[in-house]
Design a protein around this motif. Sequence first.
Motif, mmCIF file in Angstrom:
data_model
loop_
_atom_site.group_PDB
_atom_site.id
_atom_site.type_symbol
_atom_site.label_atom_id
_atom_site.label_comp_id
_atom_site.label_asym_id
_atom_site.label_seq_id
_atom_site.Cartn_x
_atom_site.Cartn_y
_atom_site.Cartn_z
ATOM 1 N N PRO A 116 65.339 30.219 105.124
ATOM 2 C CA PRO A 116 64.635 30.759 103.964
ATOM 3 C C PRO A 116 65.417 30.516 102.671
ATOM 4 C CG PRO A 116 65.437 32.542 105.393
ATOM 5 C CD PRO A 116 65.799 31.252 106.051
ATOM 6 N N ILE A 117 64.681 30.308 101.601
ATOM 7 C CA ILE A 117 65.253 30.245 100.259
ATOM 8 C C ILE A 117 64.961 31.607 99.631
ATOM 9 C CG2 ILE A 117 65.196 29.131 98.003
ATOM 10 C CD1 ILE A 117 64.085 26.622 99.407
ATOM 11 N N GLY A 118 66.003 32.403 99.421
ATOM 12 C CA GLY A 118 65.832 33.766 98.918
ATOM 13 C C GLY A 118 65.197 33.811 97.544
ATOM 14 N N ASP A 122 68.139 29.724 93.526
ATOM 15 C CA ASP A 122 67.539 28.571 92.861
ATOM 16 C C ASP A 122 67.150 27.551 93.938
ATOM 17 O OD1 ASP A 122 66.955 26.207 91.537
ATOM 18 O OD2 ASP A 122 68.688 26.294 90.216
ATOM 19 N N PRO A 123 65.853 27.200 94.062
ATOM 20 C CA PRO A 123 65.452 26.250 95.099
ATOM 21 C C PRO A 123 66.186 24.914 95.007
ATOM 22 C CG PRO A 123 63.521 27.325 94.196
ATOM 23 C CD PRO A 123 64.690 27.733 93.338
ATOM 24 N N ALA A 124 66.420 24.422 93.811
ATOM 25 C CA ALA A 124 67.120 23.135 93.666
ATOM 26 C C ALA A 124 68.538 23.223 94.230
ATOM 27 C CB ALA A 124 67.147 22.705 92.202
ATOM 28 N N GLU A 125 69.221 24.341 94.004
ATOM 29 C CA GLU A 125 70.567 24.512 94.547
ATOM 30 C C GLU A 125 70.528 24.618 96.073
ATOM 31 O OE1 GLU A 125 72.511 27.791 92.616
ATOM 32 O OE2 GLU A 125 72.366 26.848 90.634
ATOM 33 N N ALA A 147 62.767 19.079 104.693
ATOM 34 C CA ALA A 147 61.482 19.337 104.052
ATOM 35 C C ALA A 147 61.443 20.791 103.590
ATOM 36 C CB ALA A 147 60.350 19.031 105.024
ATOM 37 N N VAL A 148 60.444 21.123 102.772
ATOM 38 C CA VAL A 148 60.325 22.480 102.247
ATOM 39 C C VAL A 148 58.872 22.947 102.328
ATOM 40 C CG1 VAL A 148 60.009 21.726 99.834
ATOM 41 C CG2 VAL A 148 60.919 24.023 100.308
#
Length: 192
Positions: A116-118, A122-125, A147-148
């Motif tokens: 998971p991206i909290g 930052d999604p890019a990071e 992939a995302v």
Amino acid sequence: MHAMQYEITLPADYDLDIIRRRVATKGQLLDQFPGLALKAYLLRERGVAGSPVNQYAPFYLWRADEGANRFLWGPGFRGLSEDFGRPVVRSWLGLAVQDGPGREGAPTAATRLRTPIGPDQDPAEAIESALADLPADRPGAHTTALAVDTTCWELLTFTLWTATPGPEYGERYQVLHLSRPELAQLPRGRHW
């Protein structure tokens, strides 16, 4: 590129040889499918490699959306839906593909790691960090894709292996067959 997977969870006493025979007789039907980079025919067996379930869970990397559409609205997916019920199909936007040192071998295993991206991250990071940690350079790695899913902000790391991967790489699967008609045409590295 985009990634796609559906999971068909089967009863604990299901005869998995039915799935193995299905793949043995029908797997080659996608070996020349236009727009398909790869389809890994995946199986999880309850009690094997830490799996709590029996599950048939094919994984796809599509080079072209037209190929995915042709498959989903065509006879192959229709037949699967008639046999098992129509499964939920997960999709991810492709971020990167890397070849591994086992690229010339035949993959026998696969792993899927969902991260998971909290909400405060930052999604890019998160993507840059995941790119730096891809297992593509590990012994036995064949191909790795990142992939995302932007509907739930989750990264997916999928790796095919010619050796037995450890549990640190995520859920483990047996590869029953690999169709890879356009894998060579899929751009390597990041996809932006």
